[in-house]
Enzyme design. Structure first.
Site, PDB file in Angstrom:
ATOM      1  N   ASP A   1       0.214  -0.906  -0.121  1.00  9.82           N
ATOM      2  CA  ASP A   1       0.066   0.442   0.403  1.00  9.82           C
ATOM      3  C   ASP A   1       1.020   1.310  -0.320  1.00  9.82           C
ATOM      4  O   ASP A   1       2.484   1.023   0.258  1.00  9.82           O
ATOM      5  CB  ASP A   1      -1.077   0.064   1.282  1.00  9.82           C
ATOM      6  CG  ASP A   1      -1.933   0.257   1.169  1.00  9.82           C
ATOM      7  OD1 ASP A   1      -3.459   0.381   1.275  1.00  9.82           O
ATOM      8  OD2 ASP A   1      -2.366   2.094   0.139  1.00  9.82           O
TER       9      ASP A   1
HETATM   10  C1  GLC Z   1      -4.201   4.645   0.081  1.00 15.41           C
HETATM   11  C2  GLC Z   1      -5.011   3.299  -0.032  1.00 15.41           C
HETATM   12  C3  GLC Z   1      -5.187   2.303  -1.578  1.00 15.41           C
HETATM   13  C4  GLC Z   1      -5.071   3.189  -2.577  1.00 15.41           C
HETATM   14  C5  GLC Z   1      -3.420   3.320  -2.251  1.00 15.41           C
HETATM   15  C6  GLC Z   1      -3.539   3.915  -3.320  1.00 15.41           C
HETATM   16  O1  GLC Z   1      -3.893   4.627   1.332  1.00 15.41           O
HETATM   17  O2  GLC Z   1      -4.927   2.307   1.517  1.00 15.41           O
HETATM   18  O3  GLC Z   1      -6.181   1.453  -1.052  1.00 15.41           O
HETATM   19  O4  GLC Z   1      -5.019   1.864  -3.326  1.00 15.41           O
HETATM   20  O5  GLC Z   1      -3.191   4.386  -1.417  1.00 15.41           O
HETATM   21  O6  GLC Z   1      -4.438   5.655  -3.423  1.00 15.41           O
END
Ligand code: GLC
Length: 740
Positions: free
Chosen positions: A229
């Site tokens: 993430d």
């Molecule tokens: C965010 C989310 C994830 C998302 C990523 C990119 O923090 O937790 O679901 O795809 O970052 O935005």
């Protein structure tokens, strides 16, 4: 040349510095290129494409895209083919925007209704979450885009999400929190998996080799790439060892220098790095291969129509006394509530789409009504909104003059979002207070809800004749709401999350969101309806509940072995009402005499069936043997318990229409008996039983057998007067296990 060889050749030609640079993104949304390797672009999802400039970390500023209903709504459709079509449409738009991988779907279990991202997740039940997630991945990948199954694993709250440790026992972890991911990985082979921010049992998921490699890859067979993430990486070296292939977004030079140093001083081997880089190369090649296929057309009008169809299927009719709904066009209605004019159609955070257009329910209702439709906003939507007497009086007056009031209530944008859990599950007080006053003026009130996770309805559920749960329905939700209210669509949505009477009744109430950077999943496997049913607690509306404008009968239930140790279920469903409709047939299994704790019933299969008035169909439901298994902590593996299972088929977890029992064979290869096996287990064994009886008959009489039955058989020789030696125990075990 196959993809593997090709990838290995590219990797072999790279320098160590080039390889290390590939272990993180080049920008917020693109991977790093290298000789012979282009970069690819990823973008959020999950319910549409949020394409922003490559170097932008902002939420806003995305290209317009169709905002489909978020997962909370798509899940309520229980319609796998519909969800696949939505996925294919999202893929078409992704490709038109130059996006190779859509970051979704999210299949985390809704452990508590307080979780701020429940709008982005499917259900409290692992089967529904896994099946809807599978359909979404199949849909997106069939349309030529990649996916990223997220957030693996146990990211069930937003509070302290980047540091918290979800402390979960192994059986609960396997049967509840990993299960949706396992279903999607094994049924749809997602292109990538996104590792979550949090720890599980003390270890960051992005550094947990057991989760990322032993379970995900070696047990489940995942052969794609694991990306982090965004900003979730703590120790990148530990991540490479664990099987975290790609850190997103890009990381600084220090990170690369640290990795180079680790290879040079032996904390990492170059083959560790090669394993990650090879999976990245394969991903890039896979994306380019998909991009080379003909792109389905991204037609905004057709996608808006699909969004409206999906939204209409997601609406759950919770209550409809005296058939107040559907409305006739000539019914004089008053619409009360700012949410009818200013729709809440998606959640806040990284999933926030810029819609190509936006319906509102008020305009759609006015299109359908024959006469004038009064509107009174009644309340405002800001965070600390208090009652505005002028607005309230206007709303009460409008209600008094109408035959029926459509009262729009729900959670404003600020109340539930990525990064923020809710402190309670109530609707805003200003809305509840206004509803009380409107009800005094006119009891014929239909409450229409907009919320990403369940809200407490107890304050008014018994005082209004009808309640429509509209979730967050995407850009076409306003039109879809009118479709249901005026009967163009016969509602078929079902609850994928129990509506509790109060927050204190919820399974996670005493432990959510934890503290001291730990949250203990003390309720174990008893999440959602498993909890309420296990404790025989009343609920406002049960899991699986949803009414229709027609009625259905379930009969002639039969269940038998499917020939492979699973269960095949057949039930005849009949539309006993006066209009066409869709039933979501639900099959639950229970096992009273189980050797492990179980909820009274757990969903084992479901199917949607469309029937004309008087129409009838035999619906077949399959429960493969793997879905009968529980995780045996004792044996460290999945086990199927033999014996009788109760098959409950009905219209919700609390509306069982017919029940049969079916016998299921136990393990073909039961675990071998050992010195730790109990005397009772030895006696129950077809071979060992006779041996124990012959050797220790005087011990096994009357009171004595009860006293020693749970004793490990290895301790029999220590029992004074047992007459059994250690060698005899070993000999009995060897015979029983077929080793002598
Ligand atoms: C965010 C989310 C994830 C998302 C990523 C990119 O923090 O937790 O679901 O795809 O970052 O935005």
């Amino acid at each position: 040349m196959d993809a593997n060889t090709d990838a290995q050749q590219i990797v072999a030609a790279l320098t160590l510095e080039e390889k290390v640079s590939l272990l993180s993104g080049e920008t917020f949304w693109t991977t790093t290129p290298a000789p012979g390797l282009e970069s690819i672009t990823v973008a959020d999802g999950p319910h549409g494409v949020r394409k922003v400039p490559a170097d932008s970390g902002a939420i806003g500023g995305a290209e317009p895209a169709t905002c489909f209903p978020p997962a909370v709504a798509l899940g309520a459709t229980f319609d796998l083919s519909l969800v696949e079509r939505v996925g294919a449409a999202i893929a078409a738009e992704a490709r038109a925007l130059g996006v190779d991988v859509v970051l979704g779907p999210g299949v985390n279990i809704k452990r508590s209704p307080l979780c701020g991202r429940n709008f982005e997740y499917v259900s409290e039940d692992p089967l529904v979450a896994g099946e809807i997630g599978t359909a979404m991945v199949r849909g997106i990948q069939s349309g030529g885009a990649g996916t990223s199954l997220k957030h693996y694993a146990a990211n069930n709250q937003e509070t302290e999400r980047k540091r918290i440790s979800a402390d979960i026992d192994e059986r609960t972890l396997r049967e509840i929190y990993l299960k949706p991911f396992q279903r999607v990985v094994q049924q749809a082979a997602p292109t990538t998996v996104m590792s979550s921010y949090n720890r599980v049992n003390g270890t960051y998921v992005g550094e947990d080799r057991r989760l990322l490699t032993d379970i995900l890859r070696e047990e489940w067979g995942f052969d794609g790439l694991v990306m982090s993430d965004w900003g979730a990486v703590d120790d990148r070296i530990a991540g490479v060892r664990a099987g975290l292939d790609l850190e997103m977004p890009h990381s600084g030079e220090d990170r690369d220098r640290g990795l180079l140093a680790a290879v040079r001083d032996g904390r990492l081997t170059e083959s560790d790095v090669d394993a990650c880089v090879t999976r990245l190369v394969r991903l890039v090649h896979d994306c380019h291969a998909r991009a080379a296929t003909p792109a389905p057309q991204a037609d905004p009008d057709a996608h808006h129509a699909l969004a409206r169809e999906a939204a209409g299927r997601a609406v759950v009719l919770l209550k409809n006394d005296d058939g107040l709904l559907p409305l006739a066009p000539q019914t004089r209605v008053a619409v009360v509530g700012e949410l009818a004019r200013t729709p809440r159609y998606q959640g806040a955070g990284s999933s926030q789409i810029v819609p190509t257009r936006l319906d509102d329910a008020l305009a759609a209702i006015r299109d359908d009504a024959a006469g004038e439709v009064a509107f009174a906003p009644g309340y405002t939507l800001e965070e600390d909104a208090s009652t505005d007497e002028g607005l309230a009086a206007e709303a009460v007056a409008a209600a008094r003059d109408a035959e029926v009031v459509l009262f729009f209530a729900g959670l404003p944008d600020w109340s539930e979002a990525e990064g923020r859990d809710r402190p309670h599950i109530d609707l805003p007080a200003v809305q509840l207070d206004l509803l009380d006053r409107v009800l005094e003026a006119n009891p014929r009130v239909i409450v229409v809800l907009s919320n990403g996770s369940v809200v407490r309805l107890a304050r008014f559920a018994d005082r209004v004749p009808a309640i429509v749960e509209g979730w967050l329905l995407g850009q076409a939700g306003g039109g879809a709401t009118a479709d249901v209210l005026y009967g163009r669509v016969n509602p078929s949505g079902r609850l994928t999350e129990t509506v509790p009477l109060r927050l204190e009744d919820t399974p996670a109430h005493l432990s959510f969101p934890g503290g001291d950077l730990h949250v203990t999943y003390g309720e174990g496997i008893f999440v959602g309806y498993r909890w309420y049913d296990g404790r025989d607690m009343p609920v406002q509306f049960p899991f699986g509940h949803g009414l229709s404008y027609t009625s259905f009968e379930h009969a002639d239930l039969a269940a038998d072995d499917d020939g492979a140790g699973g269960i095949r279920v057949r039930v005849r469903v009949t539309n006993t009402g006066a209009r066409a409709g869709r039933e979501v047939v639900q099959c639950y299994l229970g096992k009273e005499d189980s050797e492990v704790p179980r909820p009274p019933r757990a969903l084992a299969a479901f199917a949607v069936v469309d029937l004309e008035p008087g129409g009838s169909r035999v619906v077949e439901l399959a429960v493969p043997r793997a879905d009968l298994a529980y995780w045996s902590v004792r044996h460290g593996r999945w086990m199927v318990e033999g014996g009788a299972y109760r098959v409950d088929v009905g219209a919700s977890s609390r509306d069982v229409r017919c029940t049969v029992t079916v016998d299921v064979p136990g393990e073909e290869q039961p675990p071998p008996l050992t010195r730790q096996s109990s005397v009772a287990e030895m006696l129950a064994h077809p071979v060992a039983g006779r041996l124990v009886e012959s050797r220790a008959s005087d011990l096994l009489s009357g009171e004595m057998v009860r006293l020693i039955s749970s004793m490990p058989v290895g301790r029999l020789p220590d029992l004074p007067g047992s007459g059994v030696t250690a060698d005899q125990v070993d000999q009995m075990l060897a015979v029983a296990n077929g080793e002598a």
